[in-house]
Design an enzyme around this catalytic site. Structure first.
Site, PDB file in Angstrom:
ATOM      1  CD  GLU A 232     -11.183  23.605 -11.307  1.00 52.72           C
ATOM      2  OE1 GLU A 232     -10.295  24.109 -10.596  1.00 52.72           O
ATOM      3  OE2 GLU A 232     -11.245  22.394 -11.568  1.00 52.72           O
TER       4      GLU A 232
ATOM      5  CG  ASP B 109      -9.878  19.273 -14.886  1.00 51.29           C
ATOM      6  OD1 ASP B 109     -10.733  18.830 -14.083  1.00 51.29           O
ATOM      7  OD2 ASP B 109      -9.308  20.370 -14.709  1.00 51.29           O
ATOM      8  CB  SER B 110     -11.813  14.155 -12.608  1.00 53.13           C
ATOM      9  OG  SER B 110     -12.837  13.904 -13.551  1.00 53.13           O
TER      10      SER B 110
ATOM     11  CG  ASP C   8     -13.559  20.269 -16.314  1.00 55.77           C
ATOM     12  OD1 ASP C   8     -14.242  21.263 -15.988  1.00 55.77           O
ATOM     13  OD2 ASP C   8     -13.381  19.279 -15.562  1.00 55.77           O
TER      14      ASP C   8
ATOM     15  CD  GLU D 235     -14.935  19.263  -6.496  1.00 56.64           C
ATOM     16  OE1 GLU D 235     -14.858  19.775  -7.622  1.00 56.64           O
ATOM     17  OE2 GLU D 235     -14.230  18.313  -6.110  1.00 56.64           O
TER      18      GLU D 235
ATOM     19  CE  LYS E  55     -16.699  20.964 -14.295  1.00 57.30           C
ATOM     20  NZ  LYS E  55     -15.441  21.214 -13.550  1.00 57.30           N
TER      21      LYS E  55
END
Ligand code: KIV
EC number: 2.1.2.11
Length: 271
Positions: free
Chosen positions: A121, A51-52, A90, A188, A119
Site C-alpha cells: 500500500e 492481509d484482509s 500482501d 480501492e 503488493k
C-alpha cells in the site's frame, strides 16, 4: 522447452496482454490451500493472499495486527492449492518502511511463501521501495486509494480521491509508481471517473475494488463473494446467492467480471 497451454501459469506478461486486448482480469483473495485450489480452478487470473486475513480469518478490526510470519504461512498454504493463477501476497503493515527491509521481506514472501508478486500500500512516498523491488526482479502491485493499513490515519473506510486536488494527487502517484517499476496498480474505493482517468494515463494493468467498471480487472475479498461477511462493503456482491455451491459461485464471479456484468452502478462510487 515449455509448451504454452491454457493451463500455463498466468504471468505479468499475460496480464499486460489482457490489458491490451481488453480482456477483464479476474482476481480474488484466498487464505488457505482448499480455497487456493477452488479459486484457481474457477479460472481466476490472480489470487491475492490479502492481509484482509486479519479481519476475515483472524477476527481483528483492522489489518494492522497481521505479521510477516502470518503472511508467509498463509501464502504457503494457498501456494499448495493454486496452480494456474498468478499468486500475489500482501506485504503487511510496517514490513516495507525502507528499501532494504522491503527487499528482505519480499524475498521471504517469495522464497518461503511461494508468492510470484508482492503488493504494498503506498502513495508517491513508496517510489524508492517499489524501484528497489523492481530492480531486483520482484513483481510489484502498488495499492492506491483506500489503504486499510493506514486506517488509523485515514479515520475510516471512506472513498478516496474525491475532489480535484486529491484526484490529481492520486494520478501523479499512479504515474510515479508505474515509472518506479510497479507492474500493476490496485485502486480501492475510488470514484469510477477517477479510476478511468488513471487507467488512461498509465500503461500497466489497473485492478479495481470499488473503483468502477473501466478498470482492466476486478478484485474482491473471498468472504464477501461467498456472503460470509456480517457487514459487506457496498462495492461487493454475494455470488453464492443464485449459485448451487461454492465452485459455482466462484465461477459466476469470474464470468461476471469477464463479461463486465460486475461491478454494476450499485457497486460504484461517483465523484
Ligand atoms: O488485503 C486484501 O484483501 C486487499 C484487497 C481488499 C484488495 O488488499
Amino acid at each position: 522447452m515449455s509448451v504454452q497451454t491454457e493451463q500455463s501459469r498466468i504471468t505479468v506478461t499475460r496480464l499486460q496482454e489482457m490489458r491490451r486486448s481488453r480482456t477483464p482480469i479476474a482476481c480474488l483473495t484466498a487464505y488457505d490451500a482448499v480455497f487456493g485450489r477452488l479459486v484457481d480452478e474457477a479460472g481466476m487470473d490472480v489470487v491475492l493472499v490479502g492481509d484482509s486475513l486479519g479481519m476475515v480469518v483472524q477476527g481483528h478490526e483492522t489489518t494492522v495486527p497481521v505479521t510477516l510470519e502470518q503472511m508467509i504461512y498463509h501464502t504457503s498454504l494457498v501456494a499448495r492449492g493454486c496452480r494456474r493463477a498468478l499468486l500475489m501476497a500482501d506485504m503487511p503493515f510496517m514490513s516495507y518502511t525502507d528499501p532494504s527491509q522491503a527487499l528482505a521481506n519480499a524475498a521471504r514472501l517469495m522464497q518461503e511463501g511461494g508468492a510470484q508478486m508482492v503488493k504494498l500500500e503506498g502513495d508517491g512516498g513508496q517510489v524508492q521501495v517499489v524501484s528497489a523491488l523492481a530492480r531486483h526482479g520482484i513483481p510489484v502491485c502498488a495499492h492506491l486509494g483506500l489503504r486499510p493499513q493506514s486506517i488509523h490515519k485515514l479515520g475510516g473506510y471512506r472513498v478516496q480521491g474525491r475532489g480535484a486536488h486529491a484526484g490529481e494527487r492520486m494520478m501523479r502517484d499512479a504515474v510515479a509508481l508505474q515509472d518506479a517499476g510497479a507492474d500493476i496498480l490496485l485502486l480501492e474505493c475510488v470514484p469510477a471517473v477517477l479510476a478511468a482517468e488513471i487507467r488512461g494515463i498509465v500503461d500497466i494493468p489497473v485492478i479495481g475494488i470499488g473503483a468502477g467498471s473501466d478498470c482492466d480487472g476486478q478484485i474482491l475479498v473471498l468472504h464477501d463473494v461467498l456472503g460470509l461477511t456480517a457487514k459487506p462493503p457496498r462495492f461487493a456482491r454475494n455470488f453464492l446467492q443464485g449459485s448451487d455451491d461454492i465452485p459455482a459461485a466462484l465461477a459466476a464471479y469470474v464470468s461476471a467480471v469477464r463479461e463486465r456484468r460486475f461491478p454494476g452502478p450499485e457497486h460504484t462510487f461517483q465523484n
